[in-house]
Design a protein around this motif. Structure first.
Motif, short mmCIF file in Angstrom:
data_model
loop_
_atom_site.label_atom_id
_atom_site.label_comp_id
_atom_site.label_asym_id
_atom_site.label_seq_id
_atom_site.Cartn_x
_atom_site.Cartn_y
_atom_site.Cartn_z
N GLY A 18 -12.41 -17.86 3.18
CA GLY A 18 -11.43 -18.36 2.22
C GLY A 18 -10.78 -19.66 2.68
N LEU A 19 -11.49 -20.44 3.49
CA LEU A 19 -10.96 -21.69 4.02
C LEU A 19 -11.75 -22.87 3.48
N SER A 20 -11.17 -24.06 3.60
CA SER A 20 -11.84 -25.30 3.23
C SER A 20 -11.71 -26.27 4.40
N PRO A 21 -12.50 -27.35 4.42
CA PRO A 21 -12.39 -28.33 5.51
C PRO A 21 -10.97 -28.88 5.68
N ALA A 22 -10.23 -28.97 4.59
CA ALA A 22 -8.86 -29.49 4.66
C ALA A 22 -7.93 -28.56 5.43
N ASP A 23 -8.29 -27.28 5.54
CA ASP A 23 -7.45 -26.31 6.26
C ASP A 23 -7.57 -26.45 7.78
N LEU A 24 -8.64 -27.06 8.26
CA LEU A 24 -8.93 -27.04 9.70
C LEU A 24 -7.99 -27.87 10.56
N PRO A 25 -7.66 -29.13 10.20
CA PRO A 25 -6.79 -29.92 11.07
C PRO A 25 -5.45 -29.26 11.42
N PRO A 26 -4.70 -28.75 10.42
CA PRO A 26 -3.43 -28.10 10.80
C PRO A 26 -3.63 -26.83 11.62
N ILE A 27 -4.69 -26.08 11.35
CA ILE A 27 -4.98 -24.89 12.14
C ILE A 27 -5.26 -25.29 13.59
N GLN A 28 -6.07 -26.34 13.75
CA GLN A 28 -6.43 -26.77 15.10
C GLN A 28 -5.21 -27.31 15.85
N GLN A 29 -4.33 -28.02 15.17
CA GLN A 29 -3.12 -28.55 15.80
C GLN A 29 -2.22 -27.42 16.29
N GLU A 30 -2.03 -26.41 15.45
CA GLU A 30 -1.17 -25.29 15.83
C GLU A 30 -1.80 -24.48 16.97
N ALA A 31 -3.09 -24.24 16.86
CA ALA A 31 -3.78 -23.49 17.91
C ALA A 31 -3.75 -24.26 19.23
N ALA A 32 -3.91 -25.58 19.15
CA ALA A 32 -3.88 -26.40 20.36
C ALA A 32 -2.51 -26.33 21.02
N ALA A 33 -1.45 -26.36 20.21
CA ALA A 33 -0.10 -26.28 20.76
C ALA A 33 0.11 -24.94 21.46
N GLN A 34 -0.37 -23.86 20.86
CA GLN A 34 -0.23 -22.55 21.47
C GLN A 34 -1.05 -22.46 22.75
N GLN A 35 -2.27 -23.04 22.72
CA GLN A 35 -3.11 -23.00 23.91
C GLN A 35 -2.46 -23.74 25.07
N VAL A 36 -1.87 -24.89 24.80
CA VAL A 36 -1.22 -25.67 25.86
C VAL A 36 -0.07 -24.89 26.46
N LEU A 37 0.73 -24.24 25.61
CA LEU A 37 1.86 -23.47 26.11
C LEU A 37 1.41 -22.35 27.03
N VAL A 38 0.38 -21.63 26.61
CA VAL A 38 -0.10 -20.50 27.42
C VAL A 38 -0.73 -20.99 28.71
N ARG A 39 -1.50 -22.07 28.66
CA ARG A 39 -2.10 -22.60 29.87
C ARG A 39 -1.06 -23.08 30.87
N LEU A 40 0.00 -23.69 30.36
CA LEU A 40 1.08 -24.12 31.26
C LEU A 40 1.70 -22.93 31.95
N GLN A 41 1.96 -21.87 31.18
CA GLN A 41 2.54 -20.66 31.76
C GLN A 41 1.59 -20.07 32.81
N ARG A 42 0.30 -20.03 32.48
CA ARG A 42 -0.68 -19.44 33.39
C ARG A 42 -0.78 -20.25 34.69
N ASP A 43 -0.82 -21.58 34.56
CA ASP A 43 -0.96 -22.43 35.73
C ASP A 43 0.25 -22.33 36.64
N ARG A 44 1.43 -22.16 36.06
CA ARG A 44 2.63 -22.02 36.87
C ARG A 44 2.62 -20.70 37.63
N ALA A 45 1.87 -19.74 37.08
CA ALA A 45 1.77 -18.44 37.77
C ALA A 45 0.78 -18.51 38.94
N GLY A 46 0.09 -19.64 39.08
CA GLY A 46 -0.85 -19.78 40.19
C GLY A 46 -2.27 -19.53 39.79
#
Length: 268
Positions: free
Chosen positions: A240-268
């Protein structure tokens, strides 16, 4: 090792939270990484979680299982995979990125919490066959890369051509040997060919899309490696998606990924 005990538990139907706690608590570093992930912005828990038992109560066993698997596989996936065009620790960055995208897409599409957690694990493990094949493929690195750039949709076929096996088939075999849930086996099998188990289904399309978006974002991909996985026709439509849906999804997912990776890296 702890990681294989965790994977074994993940595939068992009668696993209890206490079983998970008993294994994870053996590894203090793993426990620390897991709790960092639990307390990251990705899960938005208002109260700080300090014990595995509390994490089970707040998040539920299945969600915690996916977090523990992510924390436990960090070392396993940090091996260099230059043969596949990844930068240093790039396979982990790509796999974790695909997992975050898969979970985010599942939630956005209104799937259940269990389905979203399963999609996260599927995204995390979809390329695990590359861990074993990497050392063989590295012997043909330049020729393989050249052909993959010319034929980006034929990675599995090119692996067969160069080394006689492919990461999709091997990943599926490993998942079955570990007795992981059938849904995970199917996601590993479908991440390049979403209709690998018959007519195109939403679950196969979702993991294929997550892999596509993670590669398109360049997460973990070595500089100068231009081969990209093409998106199979019909994958967006069945979700139920279109190509126009992908950029905002990718931006939000990228932001979440960065947050989690930062937390993980700080844990060692």
């Amino acid at each position: 090792t702890v990681i294989f005990e965790v994977l074994k538990l993940a595939g068992a139907d009668n696993t209890k939270a206490a079983d998970f706690e008993a294994i994870v608590s053996k590894d203090q570093a793993l426990t620390a990484k897991m709790l960092k992930m639990v307390n990251s912005a990705f899960y938005s828990i208002p109260k700080k979680i300090t014990t595995i038992r509390d994490a089970v109560v707040v998040l539920g066993f299945k969600t915690l299982r996916s977090i523990v698997m992510a924390a436990a596989t960090t070392k396993l996936f940090r091996h260099d995979s230059v043969g596949y065009g990844f930068e240093r620790a790039g396979l982990w960055k790509h796999s974790y990125g695909a997992a975050v995208v898969a979970r985010f897409l599942s939630v956005k599409l209104g799937w259940s919490q269990e389905a979203a957690d399963g999609a996260f694990v599927g995204g995390l493990l979809h390329d695990m066959g590359k861990l074993i094949l990497e050392k063989y493929l590295a012997l043909h690195q330049e020729a393989f890369h050249a052909k993959l750039i010319q034929e980006p949709g034929r990675m599995a076929e090119l692996e067969q051509e160069f080394i006689g096996y492919d990461h999709v088939a091997l990943g599926k075999e490993i998942a079955m040997k570990w007795k992981l849930p059938q849904s995970i086996v199917e996601m590993i099998s479908c991440h390049h060919a979403p209709a690998a188990f018959g007519p195109l289904q939403p679950q196969g399309a979702l993991i294929h899309l997550a892999n596509f978006m993670a590669r398109s974002a360049g997460w973990g991909i070595a500089r100068g490696f231009t081969a990209r996985t093409p998106l199979v026709a019909g994958s967006l439509e069945i979700l139920g998606l279109s190509p126009a849906d992908l950029p905002p999804i990718q931006q939000e997912a990228a932001a979440q990924q960065v947050l989690v990776r930062l937390q993980r890296d700080r844990a060692g």
